[in-house]
Design a protein around this motif. Structure first.
Motif, PDB file in Angstrom:
ATOM      1  N   ALA A  45       0.879  -1.163   0.000  1.00 26.05           N
ATOM      2  CA  ALA A  45       0.000   0.000   0.000  1.00 26.05           C
ATOM      3  C   ALA A  45       0.911   1.206   0.000  1.00 26.05           C
ATOM      4  N   LEU A  46       0.767   2.050  -1.019  1.00 20.47           N
ATOM      5  CA  LEU A  46       1.707   3.151  -1.141  1.00 20.47           C
ATOM      6  C   LEU A  46       1.300   4.326  -0.281  1.00 20.47           C
ATOM      7  N   ASP A  47       0.022   4.421  -0.051  1.00 20.04           N
ATOM      8  CA  ASP A  47      -0.478   5.593   0.641  1.00 20.04           C
ATOM      9  C   ASP A  47      -1.759   5.140   1.319  1.00 20.04           C
ATOM     10  N   GLU A  48      -2.400   6.043   1.963  1.00 15.21           N
ATOM     11  CA  GLU A  48      -3.610   5.616   2.647  1.00 15.21           C
ATOM     12  C   GLU A  48      -4.638   5.077   1.660  1.00 15.21           C
TER      13      GLU A  48
END
Lengths: 181, 1219
Positions: free
Chosen positions: A73-76
């Motif tokens: 997951a790169l970001d939220e």
């Protein structure tokens, strides 16, 4: 603020030798289902490329099954899920946890509650079916889309409009909890 | 974390102060205890410091218990007996504790003081900590919520335990004892005076053990009495110890003893805070501190107490408790009447509260990571971000400011730092990938699985799985980049320092810009003169840290992407040197080139190209341009039509540059392809090679190679140099035939051709090539040289898949077509040995060869080589895997090997004939005749050449024989039984002579006529107990056996037993030798056929019939001879059957007795009837039937022919043939 629910932001089909075969971008949609924000192709190309690391890292120990589950997951809101066909073609789905307006209150909760890995399985299965259908097309020669074997020059990406339309349809249709696409 | 005061972010460890073991210069408190010189109790002792090796070792062991550099996570084995990590501080003998209570306000006679005299007096009775908001001297007086000084006090100044070390020598008793007692008491007094409940312990380092010097015991008890120290936990006696392990055990046991006291110390402090919290802030509120309105509110006090309790819990290493208190503190801060909500946002107190809040949130996350609650930590992180965003949006200056991006970047980086300090096993960069066998471990390098509390629920937002620090740093990089963009957009009027700008604008800035932990706008703007913050350096720091994290976990692509983004940012900021430095390694190593991620690779190439041009790195510029020309010629050439003009434009005056490239590292806009037209060739033969040059440029772009070189694995090279030739005919298909120009020189082929790809984008050069040595030869590399202005580019292709062509030009029906080659490895050829050109011709073979035949074959050797040869020949003959007689050569010398002949020299074009004699096998088996010639060329006697001729010979038997064996009448008289002469010689046979006839019929199996010369019988073995003699019935004349014809002869056999008494039958084994020849000229061949074993019964009675024709026509006399060679008296019934053909004269039936060893003859006169009287062409045939029955055995005897004119057929029917 309207509640949002997860949608597919991008679908990447990556060849056996890590070459991009096809990248479909699905826009962020608003209340009426109309796209209100296009996605940056380069940014998503970066994402897909970087997730190949994880495929490579897990490949040696992965013996059974195609489903690589969550890659990272790169970001939220942005998470990447992977699937490997037995010919080495990698399917990557980028999920935007708030990619579309939640149509129902139930759908709105999934953005907060999160996803099951199995939520993506129907999408991957549909993609694999679409890819198999593409392979059954006598005019599609898989070797022509492989940098190690091709005799053609230029872009190796898939140009079959039927396949591309199908991928986009899968991307638009999917929602968490769908049983079949 | 560096943005916050170090005390705030530091991890809490119980402070232990060691006195009397010297000071360590490397351990210097980082806190600002020197900032405030409010001295409290002073500890001073006059004993000298402990010295010597023992003290040093002891200090070393004690410092090992210092946990300030340990990972921020619970130790793997957390048993009940685990020692807490400590913060250990060493002091000399003197130490000053901070003041516990603030000094009373000076009773100055100022107006203010005077008016508030009452209050002042009141205050003086209620003194608070010098750091409390209630103390006027405090930095947070009157309404600040917290100061890091308080943390510094507990971290560095006020110890939980004070351990004093004294030396105790066995020598001088009383003086030292007294000194010790005084010092210990002084410390105790000082500590109790300070008001802190620090635990005290004294350690006595004795130089003798108690066992050795019993008087020590007394001294110890004296000290104990005098100082009233607890003998268990207050006074430690350390006898002399030699080994490090002993000292370590001593330290461990001492700290284990002190540990509960230390924990109690912090527990007491917690109790104190809790008590104060439950008592409520009412007491303070009512207390009329000057200006009650400014006093700290109740929620503020609650925050203080919660935070303090959290810190104390952290000191006790009770992270779950600490987390609870910290969370409560955050809730208190954010609550509707909390400081963050109630304080006006312009107030510095608001930012102070934010700072505290950040720190508390950091500590919450840290506590959760400490407890391996990874998902919980992420959740806290995300929630806190959302809370702060909401707060800043509502009450602050909004989230559209650079300060917010700075905060987000900081908050993400803090998470990365916390994860790194926590050293979570699941997220450790695996240095040995091979160890990660299981799926779980391999997965874990990227993110941690949720802890048990979250693992139960099947749904979890993917982001809540804690990812490794690289991901957090990446987020920090992105926020920093956003911060820079916002900083760039600061309007110019805000970039002027406040001193030079109008007051209204400064006031405007104060309401617009959030300066929480960031510089003011005039310092923030990257291009402002007063800039104090380097965004790019910050981005680079974060990006390289992130990239290192990714690279450490094998995520090379992610690492490269970060670097590329950083380089792009640096390029946009015109930091070309740095951008190039970052991009060059990525350019060399990235996988995008090979994997075809052109959309990522093109930006990298353009960046390298541009930066290299700016930095004066012509080498990189040319390489990048060369690569980019393949992918995006329009971008690469930037308006120019070819590389030379671009280079001339970019580098007006540049010295010569030579750029070497390799297809494994670089793309090329020109592709080469090579194909041998055949899969294999012979040494010395010419094979056609086709080399193609293909330009991948757009039609308007020109490129011209000036040289090409093909190097093969056997060291040979082919060079094609560019040659400008206008007249060269340009075929439409682009095939250039160079065969006419080919001149081969010693392993190097030099060719000249037009290598310009201007007119045609694809050209194929075809030329012949020949190999001298055998083996597999492959094209190792093809190098092209391109000259462009000052630069010469050399590109080497060596990857087989980049060299091999799949198509080749083929001349077909007068046209030239491109066809797919029927083999894949087109750049590989197998060179076979040079084939022998001698010819072997075999003459004298027939259609059919027969067993035992002698073959005379003429072997003709024809020299088709281009020069004279020296030849030897060897012949061999074998059948069914067996070696048969070795063929012999006529005229072969004695010393030549068996079957071999030295033929000698044969001139070019000449032939020589040698005669070979072969004896065929005696059985009909398939045979192989092999003639092998070995020869050498006169010019090259070292290289033997070999040629073999193999012929299959199918041998057949020429004929088969059938045999007919029958008795014959012995005409002579039998010897008389009564006439035996005992005097006769011993070896004289005495048996009855018996005569036999062996008829032989030969049937031709050959496919041609054969001449039979002789047919002879030959015995193979000695006959036991009998003599016999053989004679041919009639002389056999040479005759021709026709195709499928039959011929035969008869042999008479006379046998006689040696002894009368020998009744056994005689066995006879014979062979039939047939002498024959193929034709009149050929040699005589003897074929031997075995005769079936003959059995001659010697004691069986037999009936023989002879006939003698009478003078009268139609009359015949038939005689029957009944022989009884047995020693029995036999009686026979003889019946002559009536017959239509004749009438007979003689007994129709008679009974006949035959004495032993005798024979009886009886005669019948036969008279032919009408038709039989006239002899036909083959005479008259009649078949009289005589039945002879042994009366005793009732057994019919068969009638045999006894001589000529009587035939007996298979069925026993007797036929008399009359002429």
């Amino acid at each position: 603020m309207e509640s949002r629910s997860p949608s597919i932001a991008c679908i990447g089909i990556i060849g056996r030798h890590n070459n991009p075969l096809h990248i479909s971008l699905l826009p962020v949609t608003g209340q009426d289902g109309q796209p209100n924000q296009e996605r940056n192709r380069l940014e998503y190309t970066f994402m897909l490329n970087s997730s190949l690391d994880i495929f490579e890292a897990r490949m040696p120990s992965k013996t059974v099954g195609h489903d690589f589950g969550l890659l990272h997951a790169l970001d939220e809101p942005i998470a990447l899920y992977g699937w490997l066909t037995n010919t080495g073609v990698k399917l990557i789905i980028v999920v935007d946890m708030g990619g579309r307006t939640a149509q129902t209150a139930e759908a709105g909760k999934t953005a907060i509650l999160g996803l099951r890995t199995s939520d993506l399985t129907p999408a991957f299965q549909a993609l694999q079916t679409a890819y198999i259908r593409l392979l059954r097309n006598p005019f599609y020669v898989p070797d022509d889309h492989d940098p190690r074997t091709t005799k053609l020059r230029g872009s190796l990406e898939i140009t079959s409009s039927r396949f591309i339309k199908e991928v986009e349809r899968i991307g638009r249709t999917w929602y968490p909890g769908i049983t079949a696409i | 974390m560096e943005a916050y005061p170090a005390e705030y972010s530091a991890h809490e460890l119980p402070l232990v102060i060691l006195s009397g073991l010297g000071t360590r210069p490397d351990i210097v408190p980082t806190g600002g205890q020197s900032r405030r010189q409010e001295s409290g109790a002073r500890i001073s002792t006059s004993s000298k410091e402990c010295s010597g090796d023992r003290a040093r070792l002891l200090l070393e062991q004690l410092l090992k218990q210092d946990g300030s550099s340990e990972a921020w996570s619970s130790p793997p084995s957390s048993g009940p007996q685990t020692l807490l990590p400590y913060r250990i501080r060493t002091i000399g003998r003197n130490y000053t504790l901070p003041a516990r209570k603030a000094a009373p306000l000076p009773q100055s006679p100022s107006a203010d003081g005077f008016q508030n005299q009452q209050a002042g007096q009141f205050r003086s009775t209620e003194l608070h900590s010098p750091l409390s908001p209630l103390s006027p001297g405090s930095p947070i007086y009157p309404d600040g919520v917290f100061t890091p000084l308080w943390l510094a006090k507990h971290q560095w100044q006020v110890p939980a335990a004070f351990i004093a070390f004294f030396e105790l020598s066995s020598g001088d008793d009383t003086a030292q004892n007294e000194q010790l007692q005084i010092d210990i008491n002084a410390i105790r007094t000082a500590l109790s005076r300070s008001g802190f409940k620090t635990k005290f312990a004294a350690v006595l380092l004795s130089d003798k053990s108690i066992l050795r010097t019993p008087e020590l015991e007394d001294r110890l008890s004296a000290i104990r009495r005098a100082t009233t120290l607890d003998p268990k936990s207050g006074l430690f006696f350390m006898p002399p110890m030699s080994s490090q392990a002993e000292i370590a055990t001593f330290v461990q046991s001492m700290l284990t003893t002190l540990q509960p006291l230390i924990v109690d110390y912090y527990r007491d402090l917690t109790k104190h805070s809790r008590r104060k919290k439950t008592r409520g802030g009412s007491g303070f509120l009512t207390s009329p501190v000057d200006g009650g309105a400014h006093a700290l509110s109740t929620p503020g006090w609650n925050v203080r107490y919660d935070f303090k309790q959290g810190v104390y819990a952290e000191f006790r290493q009770e992270m779950d408790v600490a987390e609870r208190h910290y969370s409560a503190a955050i809730d208190e801060l954010f609550s509707s009447d909390g400081i963050l909500e109630a304080t006006p946002s312009w107030s510095p107190r608001w930012n102070e509260a934010r700072l505290l809040c950040d720190v508390v949130a950091l500590r919450v996350v840290r506590c959760q990571l400490w407890m391996s609650s990874t998902t919980g930590a992420t959740l806290s992180w995300v929630n806190y971000r959302a809370r702060v965003r909401d707060l800043v949006d509502r009450r602050g200056k909004g989230t559209q400011t650079y300060a917010w991006d700075a905060w987000e970047s900081r908050w993400a980086e803090i998470m990365a730092q916390l994860i790194r300090r926590a050293a979570i096993p699941a997220l450790q960069a695996s240095d040995a990938n091979a160890a990660d066998e299981s799926v779980e471990l391999a997965r874990f390098g990227t993110y941690a699985m949720p802890e048990r509390a979250y693992a139960a629920s099947e749904r979890i937002p993917p982001f809540y799985l804690l990812h490794h620090p690289g991901y957090w740093l990446r987020m920090a990089v992105e926020s920093t980049r956003a911060r820079r963009e916002k900083a760039m957009n600061i309007p110019d009027e805000d970039c002027i320092p406040p001193g030079q700008s109008p007051a209204s604008s400064v006031a405007h800035r104060a309401t617009t810009y959030d300066t929480y932990l960031v510089p003011a706008p005039h310092e923030e703007h990257p291009h402002a003169k007063s800039n104090s913050f380097d965004h790019l350096a910050e981005t680079e720091r974060l990006a390289s840290a992130a990239s290192k994290e990714f690279a450490g976990r094998g995520q090379m692509r992610a690492s490269e992407l970060l670097k590329l983004q950083l380089a792009q940012l640096q390029e946009s900021a015109k930091m070309f040197e740095q951008a190039l430095a970052v991009a060059l390694p990525v350019w060399e190593e990235c996988t995008w080139r090979e994997d075809g991620w052109d959309s990522l690779f093109v930006p990298l190439l353009t960046l390298v190209q541009r930066c290299a041009a700016k930095c004066g790195n012509a080498h990189a510029h040319i390489s990048a341009t060369w690569e980019l020309m393949k992918l995006r010629p329009d971008v690469a050439l930037n308006g120019s039509t070819d590389l030379p003009s671009l280079l001339a434009l970019t580098w007006p005056d540049h010295e010569e540059v030579h750029v070497q490239m390799h297809d494994r590292q670089r793309h090329s806009p020109i592709d080469v392809q090579f194909a041998f037209r055949d899969k294999g060739t012979n040494a010395g033969d010419h094979v056609e090679c086709q080399l193609s040059l293909i330009s991948r440029l757009a039609p308007y772009c020109k490129v011209a190679a000036h040289r090409m070189e093909i190097s093969m694995s056997n060291g040979e090279t082919v060079t094609i140099d560019h040659e400008d030739s206008e007249s060269q005919e340009q075929q439409d298909n682009g095939l250039v035939d160079l065969s006419a120009k080919t001149k081969s020189t010693d392993g190097k082929l030099m060719l000249h051709a037009d290598l310009n790809l201007e007119r045609s984008h694809e050209r194929t050069y075809s030329f012949p090539f020949s190999f001298r040595e055998t083996g597999e030869v492959l094209v190792q590399s093809i190098t092209i040289w391109v000259k462009a202005d000052f630069a010469s580019i050399e590109h080497k292709f060596s990857e087989p898949q980049n060299i091999q062509a799949s198509l080749a030009y083929i001349r077909h029906a007068g046209r030239i077509e491109q066809r797919e080659l029927p083999f894949t490895s087109t750049a590989t050829i197998i060179v076979r040995p040079k084939p022998p050109k001698m010819q072997i011709l075999l003459r004298g073979l027939h259609d059919q060869h027969y067993t035992n035949e002698h073959l005379s074959l003429d072997v003709e050797l024809v020299n088709e080589e281009e020069e004279a040869v020296q030849v030897t020949a060897v012949a061999s003959f074998s059948g069914e895997g067996l070696d048969l007689a070795i063929p012999s050569w006529t005229g072969a010398s004695e010393d030549s090997p068996e079957g071999g002949i030295d033929v000698g020299r044969i001139n070019a074009g000449a032939k020589q004939v040698a005669n070979l004699l072969v004896v065929a096998a005696s059985g009909p088996i398939p045979c192989v005749l092999t003639i092998e010639i070995k020869y050498t060329l006169l010019s090259d006697p070292q290289t033997p050449l070999k040629k073999t001729l193999t012929t299959d010979l199918e041998l057949t038997a020429p004929f088969e024989a059938t045999f007919n064996f029958a008795p014959l009448l012995y005409i002579e008289k039998w010897p008389s039984f009564f006439d035996m002469s005992p005097t006769s010689a011993a070896d004289e046979p005495e048996g009855i002579p018996q005569k036999w006839r062996l008829g032989t019929m030969l049937h031709s199996l050959a496919a041609r006529d054969l001449t039979i010369e002789t047919i002879e019988l030959r015995e193979t073995s000695e006959v036991v107990g009998a003599t016999y003699s053989l004679s041919q019935s009639r002389e056999f004349a040479s005759q021709t056996l026709k195709l499928q014809g039959t011929t035969g002869t008869e042999f008479d056999l006379l046998s006689r037993k040696l002894s009368f008494d020998d009744r056994r039958p005689t066995h006879l084994e014979l062979l039939l030798d047939i002498g024959w020849r193929r034709d009149a000229e050929s040699t005589l061949v003897t074929t031997t056929l075995p005769v079936p074993k003959l059995i001659l019964p010697s004691s069986e009675p037999r009936v023989l019939c002879t006939v003698s024709p009478d003078a009268h026509v139609g009359h015949v006399t038939v005689r029957y001879h009944l022989e009884n060679p047995s020693s029995h008296f036999l009686t026979f019934g003889v019946t002559m059957e009536a017959n239509d053909d004749f009438a007979f004269g003689g007994a129709k039936f008679r009974s006949l007795s035959v004495a032993p060893l005798s024979r009886v003859e009886f005669v019948y006169q036969l008279l032919m009837h009408g038709s039989k009287t006239q002899a036909g062409s083959d005479g008259v045939q009649i078949s009289p039937v005589l039945q002879v029955v042994d009366s005793y055995y009732n057994k019919a005897l068969r009638v045999h022919s006894g001589g000529n004119g009587v035939n007996v057929d298979d069925k026993g029917r007797l036929t008399i043939v009359l002429p």
